[in-house]
Scaffold this active site. Structure first.
Site, PDB file in Angstrom:
ATOM      1  NE  ARG A 154      40.902  79.520  33.078  1.00  0.00           N
ATOM      2  CZ  ARG A 154      40.730  80.026  34.296  1.00  0.00           C
ATOM      3  NH1 ARG A 154      40.836  81.324  34.484  1.00  0.00           N
ATOM      4  NH2 ARG A 154      40.459  79.239  35.306  1.00  0.00           N
ATOM      5  NE  ARG A 162      39.292  85.229  44.569  1.00  0.00           N
ATOM      6  CZ  ARG A 162      39.765  84.160  43.928  1.00  0.00           C
ATOM      7  NH1 ARG A 162      39.604  82.969  44.461  1.00  0.00           N
ATOM      8  NH2 ARG A 162      40.377  84.284  42.771  1.00  0.00           N
ATOM      9  CE  LYS A 178      38.410  87.939  39.359  1.00  0.00           C
ATOM     10  NZ  LYS A 178      37.770  86.714  38.843  1.00  0.00           N
ATOM     11  NE  ARG A 232      44.322  77.847  36.312  1.00  0.00           N
ATOM     12  CZ  ARG A 232      43.744  78.971  36.737  1.00  0.00           C
ATOM     13  NH1 ARG A 232      44.092  80.131  36.222  1.00  0.00           N
ATOM     14  NH2 ARG A 232      42.813  78.934  37.647  1.00  0.00           N
ATOM     15  NE  ARG A 245      38.354  78.271  40.133  1.00  0.00           N
ATOM     16  CZ  ARG A 245      38.979  78.742  39.064  1.00  0.00           C
ATOM     17  NH1 ARG A 245      39.103  77.985  37.985  1.00  0.00           N
ATOM     18  NH2 ARG A 245      39.476  79.951  39.074  1.00  0.00           N
TER      19      ARG A 245
END
Length: 293
Positions: A184, A150, A73, A228, A239
């Protein structure tokens, strides 16, 4: 900060105050659209895949980007914002900025994020309200919201204060999502995002094959990459589970209003970006596309 703590503990009062703040921020930014039904300008888009071609500077965009965590996104929203000359407002970035501060709220957020849970409506609305106030002071016009709403409750609050033109729902198969999230990396010095995953999934069981090359950093960032804290397999799976349970109904909320445009990512950026521009009728703006790429 005391106000934020009171806000989180008293949802009835805080939700009202935050809704009022959101309404004030949105109304100041887009007052020409919301003045009255008789004076409001028509949306520059029809809510389907055959959007009219119009120079980006003439588009008064008020869009939302939906999609699972890690789907991209932020990547596609930021590129479109560069193309259209509007701000990209990512609630994930707002949360991370707050996490980098030394406040009681940052410690509360750290516990929530590291467990893969959703941040409460009250906290998100408060952070978004502050961001909108800052944008209003700078004279910003139009936006793409990334990561908000959300939940159905957030969507209802947003609907009370502004008419979203279109909701782009990015979709990607779950096994690719997981691999992408685990790849990531962030440069600990410059803060830019990269991805070391080289994804090459064969087509099977009716699913097409998919290839996503890594987004590697320049040499000077290579030795400074960090992962992260919430990009572990257990947290990413949690998640995704939370998203499907609590956030996916937001898709139905906007689908029922005729505002949802679903876009299945066919591959990496080089393959998906031109096709996304095509469905948005932005593919013929070559000079601006080059600047955004």
């Amino acid at each position: 900060m005391a106000a934020l703590i009171r806000y989180s503990k008293s949802s009835a009062v805080s939700s009202l105050s935050s809704t009022s703040l959101l309404r004030r921020c949105f109304s100041s930014t887009v007052s020409s659209e919301l003045a009255s039904p008789s004076t409001a300008s028509p949306s520059p888009f029809t809510l389907n895949h055959n959007l009219p071609r119009k120079d980006p500077k003439d588009r008064n965009v008020q869009w939302v980007f939906l999609g699972c965590p890690g789907v991209g996104k932020g990547t596609y929203a930021s590129r479109l914002c560069n193309l259209l000359g509007i701000p990209h407002i990512a609630t994930g970035d707002l949360v991370r900025e707050e996490l980098a501060s030394s406040t009681p709220l940052s410690r509360q957020l750290s516990d929530i994020v590291n467990q893969g849970k959703l941040v409460s409506d009250e906290i998100i609305i408060n952070l978004l309200s502050k961001r909108l106030q800052a944008g209003e002071a700078k004279g910003e016009s139009g936006f793409i919201l990334d990561g908000f709403p959300r939940t159905i409750r957030q969507a209802e609050i947003l609907e009370e204060v502004i008419d979203i033109d279109m909701v782009v729902n990015l979709k990607l198969r779950e096994d690719v999502l997981l691999e992408k999230c685990l790849g990531r990396r962030i440069c600990g010095q410059c803060g830019k995002n990269f991805n070391i995953a080289s994804i090459n999934v064969k087509g099977e069981n009716g699913n097409p094959g998919m290839s996503m090359p890594p987004l590697l950093p320049p040499t000077h960032c290579m030795t400074k990459l960090i992962t992260r804290a919430d990009d572990t397999e257990a947290v990413v799976k949690e998640r995704l589970r939370v998203y499907y349970e609590k956030s996916q109904p937001v898709e139905e909320f906007y689908r029922s209003r005729g505002k949802l445009m679903e876009f299945n990512l066919p591959g990496g950026i080089s393959e998906s970006w031109p096709k996304l521009l095509q469905v948005l009728n932005l593919d013929d703006f070559e000079e601006k596309l080059s600047a955004a790429a």
